[in-house]
Scaffold this motif. Structure first.
Motif, short mmCIF file in Angstrom:
data_model
loop_
_atom_site.label_atom_id
_atom_site.label_comp_id
_atom_site.label_asym_id
_atom_site.label_seq_id
_atom_site.Cartn_x
_atom_site.Cartn_y
_atom_site.Cartn_z
N LYS A 46 -1.51 5.63 -3.71
CA LYS A 46 -2.14 5.15 -2.48
C LYS A 46 -1.73 3.72 -2.12
O LYS A 46 -2.05 3.23 -1.06
CB LYS A 46 -3.66 5.20 -2.62
CG LYS A 46 -4.23 6.58 -2.71
CD LYS A 46 -5.74 6.50 -2.70
CE LYS A 46 -6.28 7.03 -3.99
NZ LYS A 46 -7.73 6.93 -4.10
N CYS A 47 -1.05 3.03 -3.03
CA CYS A 47 -0.68 1.63 -2.82
C CYS A 47 0.59 1.53 -1.98
O CYS A 47 1.39 2.45 -1.92
CB CYS A 47 -0.46 0.94 -4.16
SG CYS A 47 -1.96 0.84 -5.15
N THR A 48 0.78 0.38 -1.38
CA THR A 48 1.95 0.12 -0.57
C THR A 48 3.21 0.17 -1.44
O THR A 48 3.32 -0.60 -2.41
CB THR A 48 1.86 -1.27 0.10
OG1 THR A 48 0.60 -1.34 0.77
CG2 THR A 48 3.00 -1.50 1.07
N THR A 50 6.20 -0.88 -1.04
CA THR A 50 7.15 -1.98 -0.97
C THR A 50 6.73 -3.16 -1.84
O THR A 50 7.40 -4.19 -1.84
CB THR A 50 7.32 -2.46 0.49
OG1 THR A 50 6.03 -2.84 0.99
CG2 THR A 50 7.92 -1.38 1.35
N ARG A 51 5.66 -3.05 -2.54
CA ARG A 51 5.19 -4.15 -3.40
C ARG A 51 6.07 -4.27 -4.64
O ARG A 51 6.65 -3.30 -5.10
CB ARG A 51 3.75 -3.90 -3.83
CG ARG A 51 2.80 -3.98 -2.68
CD ARG A 51 1.40 -3.72 -3.16
NE ARG A 51 0.52 -3.75 -2.02
CZ ARG A 51 -0.48 -4.59 -1.90
NH1 ARG A 51 -0.75 -5.45 -2.84
NH2 ARG A 51 -1.23 -4.57 -0.83
#
Length: 93
Positions: A46-48, A50-51
Motif C-alpha cells: 500500500k506504500c508509495t 517510489t520511496r
C-alpha cells in the motif's frame, strides 16, 4: 491445541498492549511465519513505490502492523522488522 499463535501489535501505538489482537492459530511454524510475512507484505504493497528503502522502512516501523508468534517452540523465530527491512530493500531496488 495449536502451538503457534500469531498476534499483531500496532507500530503506531508502540508498547500499547490494548492495541494488540490475535490474527490466528497455526499448526506449524511455517504457516505462522507465512501469515506474518503476508501481513508485512500487505502493508508495504500500500506504500508509495517510489520511496527509498529507508523511507519505506521508516513508514513501516511508524505505521505498520507488527506481527509476532507466540509459541513454546524455541526454533520458531520471526522478526517483522527484520523481514520488513529486507523487503523494503528488495522493493526499492
Amino acid at each position: 491445541m495449536p502451538r503457534y499463535s500469531v498476534f499483531i501489535d500496532d507500530n503506531f501505538h508502540y508498547m500499547d498492549e490494548s492495541e494488540r489482537y490475535k490474527h490466528g492459530d497455526f499448526e506449524d511454524c511455517r504457516g505462522a511465519i507465512e501469515a506474518c510475512k503476508g501481513i508485512v507484505n500487505r502493508f508495504l504493497a500500500k506504500c508509495t513505490p517510489t520511496r527509498t528503502s529507508e523511507e519505506l522502512y521508516k513508514e513501516y516501523t511508524t505505521f505498520g502492523e507488527d506481527p509476532w508468534i507466540a509459541t513454546d517452540d524455541p526454533d520458531c523465530k520471526f522478526s517483522a522488522w527484520d523481514y520488513a527491512k529486507q523487503r523494503c530493500h528488495e522493493l526499492s531496488s
